[in-house]
Design an enzyme around this catalytic site. Structure first.
Site, PDB file in Angstrom:
ATOM      1  N   LEU A 127      38.518  40.807  37.762  1.00 55.31           N
ATOM      2  CA  LEU A 127      39.071  40.959  36.420  1.00 55.31           C
ATOM      3  C   LEU A 127      38.735  42.353  35.931  1.00 55.31           C
ATOM      4  O   LEU A 127      37.675  42.902  36.250  1.00 55.31           O
ATOM      5  CB  LEU A 127      38.466  39.921  35.461  1.00 55.31           C
ATOM      6  CG  LEU A 127      38.779  38.444  35.713  1.00 55.31           C
ATOM      7  CD1 LEU A 127      38.009  37.573  34.720  1.00 55.31           C
ATOM      8  CD2 LEU A 127      40.274  38.167  35.602  1.00 55.31           C
ATOM      9  N   ASP A 128      39.628  42.929  35.137  1.00 54.84           N
ATOM     10  CA  ASP A 128      39.356  44.251  34.571  1.00 54.84           C
ATOM     11  C   ASP A 128      38.146  44.182  33.643  1.00 54.84           C
ATOM     12  O   ASP A 128      37.813  43.114  33.121  1.00 54.84           O
ATOM     13  CB  ASP A 128      40.570  44.745  33.773  1.00 54.84           C
ATOM     14  CG  ASP A 128      41.821  44.853  34.622  1.00 54.84           C
ATOM     15  OD1 ASP A 128      41.694  45.096  35.837  1.00 54.84           O
ATOM     16  OD2 ASP A 128      42.922  44.693  34.064  1.00 54.84           O
ATOM     17  N   ARG A 129      37.547  45.336  33.424  1.00 56.65           N
ATOM     18  CA  ARG A 129      36.349  45.403  32.579  1.00 56.65           C
ATOM     19  C   ARG A 129      36.577  44.767  31.208  1.00 56.65           C
ATOM     20  O   ARG A 129      35.744  44.013  30.699  1.00 56.65           O
ATOM     21  CB  ARG A 129      35.936  46.874  32.407  1.00 56.65           C
ATOM     22  CG  ARG A 129      34.715  47.070  31.524  1.00 56.65           C
ATOM     23  CD  ARG A 129      34.330  48.536  31.452  1.00 56.65           C
ATOM     24  NE  ARG A 129      33.015  48.706  30.832  1.00 56.65           N
ATOM     25  CZ  ARG A 129      32.267  49.793  30.976  1.00 56.65           C
ATOM     26  NH1 ARG A 129      32.703  50.815  31.722  1.00 56.65           N
ATOM     27  NH2 ARG A 129      31.088  49.882  30.399  1.00 56.65           N
TER      28      ARG A 129
END
Length: 214
Positions: free
Chosen positions: A52-54
């Site tokens: 997942l993106d930050r």
């Protein structure tokens, strides 16, 4: 359990080390608690089968054994893992539901951005409108389901059809009329065939407090 670890990731936590980030990551925390992960999958991203993106919160699965890793990677490659997201976007989509089918590749102008590109990798995002808002801004709450899992896929696809994710500075989703500290994107449901029992397991994560407040 002894095969998989399912994590409800908070926004702001980087999943694994990479260009531009060498500090603490989810992988560091996992290795500290489950040192056996060092021998599973990619040494740089031990145990990780997706990410997942930050700025994105929500669910991801980590393989705890090499068998589980191979099994889950196969499930992802055949698109049998169910990954459902909630996203708040600008404006109201013209259609109540649809599919964004557009290849995604890395931007030639900015290496941190992805973009719809003719020579990109096959990418498909299914969406439906759950709720629309008129005030204080025109926005829509969507359910998005990934058929593929490219870097920044939902963010790129929604931006490409004129409905950037609210709060997404990288893809045109920041407006002064509604200030959100991160992209309004949450991985709320994850389902897959358990590598040990072969039964379908389903996990859900409620919308976190910061997004509920928005």
């Amino acid at each position: 359990d002894d095969q998989v670890i399912v994590i409800d990731k908070p926004a702001g936590l980087v999943v694994h080390p990479g260009p531009g980030h060498s500090g603490s990551t989810l992988v560091h925390g996992l290795l500290a608690r489950f040192p056996e992960l060092a021998d599973v999958g990619d040494p740089i991203r031990p145990g990780l089968v997706h990410r997942l993106d930050r700025g994105t919160s929500g669910l991801l699965v980590v393989a705890r054994t090499q068998h589980a890793y191979t099994d889950l990677v196969d499930q992802l490659s055949t698109h049998s893992v169910e990954r459902v997201y909630s996203a708040l976007v600008w404006r109201h989509p013209e259609h109540h539901q649809g599919v964004v089918d557009a290849p995604i590749g890395r931007s030639r102008r900015d290496p941190l951005r992805m973009t719809v590109a003719v020579d990109g990798r096959e990418s498909r995002t299914h969406y439906r409108v759950d709720r629309t808002f008129q005030h204080p801004v025109e926005a829509a709450l969507l359910t998005c389901e990934l058929e593929t899992g490219r870097t920044h896929q939902i963010r790129v696809h929604l931006s490409s059809i004129g409905h950037a994710v609210v709060g997404d500075a990288l893809y045109g989703g920041v407006r002064h009329s509604l200030v959100v500290s991160r992209p309004f994107l949450h991985a709320r449901q994850l389902a897959f065939e358990h590598p040990g029992s072969s039964e379908t397991v389903v996990f859900e994560s409620p919308l976190p407090a910061d997004l509920l407040a928005v």
